[in-house]
Design a protein around this motif. Structure first.
Motif, PDB file in Angstrom:
ATOM      1  N   SER A  94      42.812  81.485   5.589  1.00  0.00           N
ATOM      2  CA  SER A  94      43.400  80.169   5.330  1.00  0.00           C
ATOM      3  C   SER A  94      42.382  79.062   5.625  1.00  0.00           C
ATOM      4  CB  SER A  94      44.639  79.966   6.209  1.00  0.00           C
ATOM      5  OG  SER A  94      44.278  79.970   7.588  1.00  0.00           O
ATOM      6  N   PRO A  95      42.357  78.021   4.790  1.00  0.00           N
ATOM      7  CA  PRO A  95      41.432  76.912   5.031  1.00  0.00           C
ATOM      8  C   PRO A  95      41.916  76.048   6.186  1.00  0.00           C
ATOM      9  CG  PRO A  95      42.825  76.418   3.156  1.00  0.00           C
ATOM     10  CD  PRO A  95      43.149  77.829   3.569  1.00  0.00           C
ATOM     11  N   LYS A  96      40.990  75.397   6.849  1.00  0.00           N
ATOM     12  CA  LYS A  96      41.360  74.511   7.949  1.00  0.00           C
ATOM     13  C   LYS A  96      42.096  73.284   7.421  1.00  0.00           C
ATOM     14  CE  LYS A  96      39.519  72.456  12.166  1.00  0.00           C
ATOM     15  NZ  LYS A  96      38.335  72.298  13.048  1.00  0.00           N
ATOM     16  N   TYR A  97      41.703  72.835   6.239  1.00  0.00           N
ATOM     17  CA  TYR A  97      42.343  71.678   5.602  1.00  0.00           C
ATOM     18  C   TYR A  97      42.784  72.064   4.199  1.00  0.00           C
ATOM     19  CZ  TYR A  97      39.993  69.063   9.351  1.00  0.00           C
ATOM     20  OH  TYR A  97      39.540  68.597  10.561  1.00  0.00           O
ATOM     21  N   SER A  98      43.943  71.592   3.798  1.00  0.00           N
ATOM     22  CA  SER A  98      44.481  71.961   2.488  1.00  0.00           C
ATOM     23  C   SER A  98      43.950  71.089   1.361  1.00  0.00           C
ATOM     24  CB  SER A  98      46.011  71.873   2.521  1.00  0.00           C
ATOM     25  OG  SER A  98      46.436  70.549   2.830  1.00  0.00           O
ATOM     26  N   GLY A  99      43.388  69.944   1.694  1.00  0.00           N
ATOM     27  CA  GLY A  99      42.874  69.055   0.669  1.00  0.00           C
ATOM     28  C   GLY A  99      42.362  67.760   1.268  1.00  0.00           C
ATOM     29  N   SER A 100      41.866  66.874   0.412  1.00  0.00           N
ATOM     30  CA  SER A 100      41.282  65.614   0.881  1.00  0.00           C
ATOM     31  C   SER A 100      42.283  64.771   1.664  1.00  0.00           C
ATOM     32  CB  SER A 100      40.754  64.811  -0.318  1.00  0.00           C
ATOM     33  OG  SER A 100      39.735  65.508  -0.988  1.00  0.00           O
ATOM     34  N   TRP A 101      43.532  64.719   1.184  1.00  0.00           N
ATOM     35  CA  TRP A 101      44.546  63.906   1.848  1.00  0.00           C
ATOM     36  C   TRP A 101      44.848  64.456   3.240  1.00  0.00           C
ATOM     37  CZ3 TRP A 101      46.188  59.306   2.054  1.00  0.00           C
ATOM     38  CH2 TRP A 101      47.438  58.987   2.597  1.00  0.00           C
ATOM     39  N   HIS A 102      44.862  65.788   3.374  1.00  0.00           N
ATOM     40  CA  HIS A 102      45.090  66.423   4.666  1.00  0.00           C
ATOM     41  C   HIS A 102      43.963  66.067   5.644  1.00  0.00           C
ATOM     42  CE1 HIS A 102      45.699  70.341   7.162  1.00  0.00           C
ATOM     43  NE2 HIS A 102      46.360  69.328   7.683  1.00  0.00           N
ATOM     44  N   VAL A 103      42.713  66.119   5.165  1.00  0.00           N
ATOM     45  CA  VAL A 103      41.575  65.729   6.010  1.00  0.00           C
ATOM     46  C   VAL A 103      41.726  64.283   6.450  1.00  0.00           C
ATOM     47  CG1 VAL A 103      39.074  65.433   6.145  1.00  0.00           C
ATOM     48  CG2 VAL A 103      40.021  67.330   4.837  1.00  0.00           C
ATOM     49  N   LEU A 104      42.082  63.429   5.513  1.00  0.00           N
ATOM     50  CA  LEU A 104      42.225  61.998   5.799  1.00  0.00           C
ATOM     51  C   LEU A 104      43.261  61.768   6.894  1.00  0.00           C
ATOM     52  CD1 LEU A 104      41.204  59.216   4.670  1.00  0.00           C
ATOM     53  CD2 LEU A 104      43.256  59.196   3.261  1.00  0.00           C
ATOM     54  N   LYS A 105      44.426  62.395   6.761  1.00  0.00           N
ATOM     55  CA  LYS A 105      45.504  62.204   7.730  1.00  0.00           C
ATOM     56  C   LYS A 105      45.142  62.767   9.101  1.00  0.00           C
ATOM     57  CE  LYS A 105      48.828  64.180   5.468  1.00  0.00           C
ATOM     58  NZ  LYS A 105      50.170  64.716   5.162  1.00  0.00           N
ATOM     59  N   GLU A 106      44.616  64.002   9.120  1.00  0.00           N
ATOM     60  CA  GLU A 106      44.301  64.657  10.383  1.00  0.00           C
ATOM     61  C   GLU A 106      43.168  63.951  11.126  1.00  0.00           C
ATOM     62  OE1 GLU A 106      45.830  67.867  11.760  1.00  0.00           O
ATOM     63  OE2 GLU A 106      47.222  66.605  10.643  1.00  0.00           O
ATOM     64  N   THR A 107      42.165  63.525  10.388  1.00  0.00           N
ATOM     65  CA  THR A 107      41.034  62.830  11.018  1.00  0.00           C
ATOM     66  C   THR A 107      41.481  61.508  11.614  1.00  0.00           C
ATOM     67  OG1 THR A 107      39.486  63.846   9.439  1.00  0.00           O
ATOM     68  CG2 THR A 107      38.710  61.909  10.633  1.00  0.00           C
ATOM     69  N   PHE A 108      42.264  60.760  10.867  1.00  0.00           N
ATOM     70  CA  PHE A 108      42.734  59.466  11.376  1.00  0.00           C
ATOM     71  C   PHE A 108      43.685  59.663  12.557  1.00  0.00           C
ATOM     72  CE2 PHE A 108      45.508  55.715  11.380  1.00  0.00           C
ATOM     73  CZ  PHE A 108      44.545  54.724  11.452  1.00  0.00           C
ATOM     74  N   ARG A 109      44.514  60.699  12.489  1.00  0.00           N
ATOM     75  CA  ARG A 109      45.497  60.956  13.549  1.00  0.00           C
ATOM     76  C   ARG A 109      44.820  61.305  14.873  1.00  0.00           C
ATOM     77  NH1 ARG A 109      49.618  66.151  13.554  1.00  0.00           N
ATOM     78  NH2 ARG A 109      50.584  65.780  15.596  1.00  0.00           N
ATOM     79  N   PHE A 110      43.822  62.183  14.835  1.00  0.00           N
ATOM     80  CA  PHE A 110      43.226  62.683  16.075  1.00  0.00           C
ATOM     81  C   PHE A 110      41.959  61.940  16.500  1.00  0.00           C
ATOM     82  CE2 PHE A 110      45.713  66.369  14.645  1.00  0.00           C
ATOM     83  CZ  PHE A 110      46.401  66.666  15.820  1.00  0.00           C
ATOM     84  N   GLU A 111      41.286  61.297  15.554  1.00  0.00           N
ATOM     85  CA  GLU A 111      39.999  60.685  15.890  1.00  0.00           C
ATOM     86  C   GLU A 111      39.895  59.208  15.550  1.00  0.00           C
ATOM     87  OE1 GLU A 111      36.743  63.582  14.573  1.00  0.00           O
ATOM     88  OE2 GLU A 111      38.565  64.407  13.637  1.00  0.00           O
ATOM     89  N   GLY A 112      40.858  58.692  14.797  1.00  0.00           N
ATOM     90  CA  GLY A 112      40.809  57.293  14.425  1.00  0.00           C
ATOM     91  C   GLY A 112      39.725  57.011  13.400  1.00  0.00           C
ATOM     92  N   VAL A 113      39.438  55.741  13.203  1.00  0.00           N
ATOM     93  CA  VAL A 113      38.437  55.331  12.209  1.00  0.00           C
ATOM     94  C   VAL A 113      37.065  55.896  12.566  1.00  0.00           C
ATOM     95  CG1 VAL A 113      37.245  53.348  11.200  1.00  0.00           C
ATOM     96  CG2 VAL A 113      39.708  53.243  11.602  1.00  0.00           C
ATOM     97  N   ARG A 114      36.772  56.025  13.852  1.00  0.00           N
ATOM     98  CA  ARG A 114      35.460  56.530  14.278  1.00  0.00           C
ATOM     99  C   ARG A 114      35.204  57.941  13.755  1.00  0.00           C
ATOM    100  NH1 ARG A 114      34.390  55.777  20.566  1.00  0.00           N
ATOM    101  NH2 ARG A 114      32.440  56.753  19.869  1.00  0.00           N
TER     102      ARG A 114
END
Length: 314
Positions: A256-276
């Motif tokens: 299984s991939p860690k991320y399902s798509g670009s939108w998933h990466v966008l949401k997860e990155t912003f959720r756990f790491e913020g804009v940085r």
């Protein structure tokens, strides 16, 4: 006048491809370790990662060299050389051919809008040709001694394994943000062209000389123009690079991939790491790509001039 900068050429179009290929190889050979560091920073979200944590670029270079040796600093070098050489060769060739189409045989300078469109079209074509190569480069750069999956033994083994385990679509993971990164090349070359015109205009008035534009600019000028335009493009488009790198990671052991798509990466990155989180690795990116752009454009311009001189003396 011969084609200026990476502009329309009335001579042998393959000069642009050959010069681009030489420039691409020179850039990778000089600065690849910083590219490895950048990729590892981009994908390390601090959660369930096989990658060690690095404090900064210097610490990352030291840690990789100590734990993995020179081989670690040059992991993914083969696909990087192939990708960069082929990409720059195709890019300069397509870019000049497209600009010739827009100029319709006229010697008048193209507008910034036409430069933007030419660069965007060329970037799209190159992206479709080379995405599998960049995917392999990313995978190889992320392999570490603690990697739990069977490591790829090299470029061709990675291509075969990805094709076998993930299918043809697996070779095009990250193509969405990669196509969005077309804007990166478009911005880069448009800024380069405009800065180049300003520099030629300034020098021609200051020095009151009758040379063509190519003769007024020297290697230092091309280095500054290349670096300045690259920094502008990086600052605007960097988050797309982070998203692409995270999508191109190797799947988990269960497939299984860690991320399902670009939108998933966008949401997860912003959720756990913020804009940085979208700017992880930007320091090593700037340290690598500013001089890389300088090398690329200096080598490109000088190689193309040498090829043109050789052709004219036949």
């Amino acid at each position: 006048m011969r084609g200026s900068g990476p502009g329309p050429s009335s001579g042998w179009e393959w000069e642009n491809a050959a010069a681009g290929a030489v420039a691409g190889f020179a850039t990778v050979a000089a600065l690849h370790p910083l590219d490895v560091v950048r990729t590892r920073f981009q994908v390390n979200d601090g959660r369930l990662s096989n990658l060690p944590s690095y404090r900064n670029t210097g610490h990352a270079l030291y840690t990789i060299a100590r734990a993995e040796g020179l081989r670690g600093l040059y992991s993914g070098f083969s696909p990087a050389v192939v990708g960069s050489t082929v990409s720059w060769a195709l890019y300069f060739f397509f870019y000049n051919k497209i600009k010739q189409r827009y100029s319709k045989g006229s010697s008048d300078q193209l507008s910034p809008g036409h430069h933007l469109l030419s660069a965007a079209e060329a970037s799209t074509l190159v992206c479709l040709f080379t995405n599998p190569v960049w995917l392999v480069k990313t995978r190889l750069q992320l392999q570490t001694p603690v990697h739990q999956s069977r490591p790829y033994s090299g470029f061709y083994d990675a291509l075969r394994t990805i094709q076998k385990e993930e299918g043809f679509r697996g070779l095009y993971k990250g193509i969405g943000p990669a196509l969005l990164l077309v804007s990166h090349g478009a911005i880069h070359f448009t800024v380069y062209e405009e800065l180049r015109k300003i520099s030629i205009h300034f020098k021609s008035h200051k020095e009151r000389m009758s040379q063509h534009g190519d003769e007024l600019l020297n290697s230092f000028d091309y280095a500054v123009l290349g670096a300045s335009s690259k920094v502008a493009a990086i600052m605007i488009t960097y988050p797309y690079q982070v998203i692409r790198s995270r999508l191109q990671q190797r799947p988990r052991l269960d497939g299984s991939p860690k991320y399902s798509g670009s939108w998933h990466v966008l949401k997860e990155t912003f959720r756990f790491e913020g804009v940085r989180g979208f700017y992880k690795g930007i320091t090593s990116t700037l340290l690598k790509n500013a001089p890389a752009a300088s090398i690329t454009f200096v080598v490109y311009e000088k190689t193309r001039s040498l090829l043109g001189l050789a052709r004219s003396q036949r």
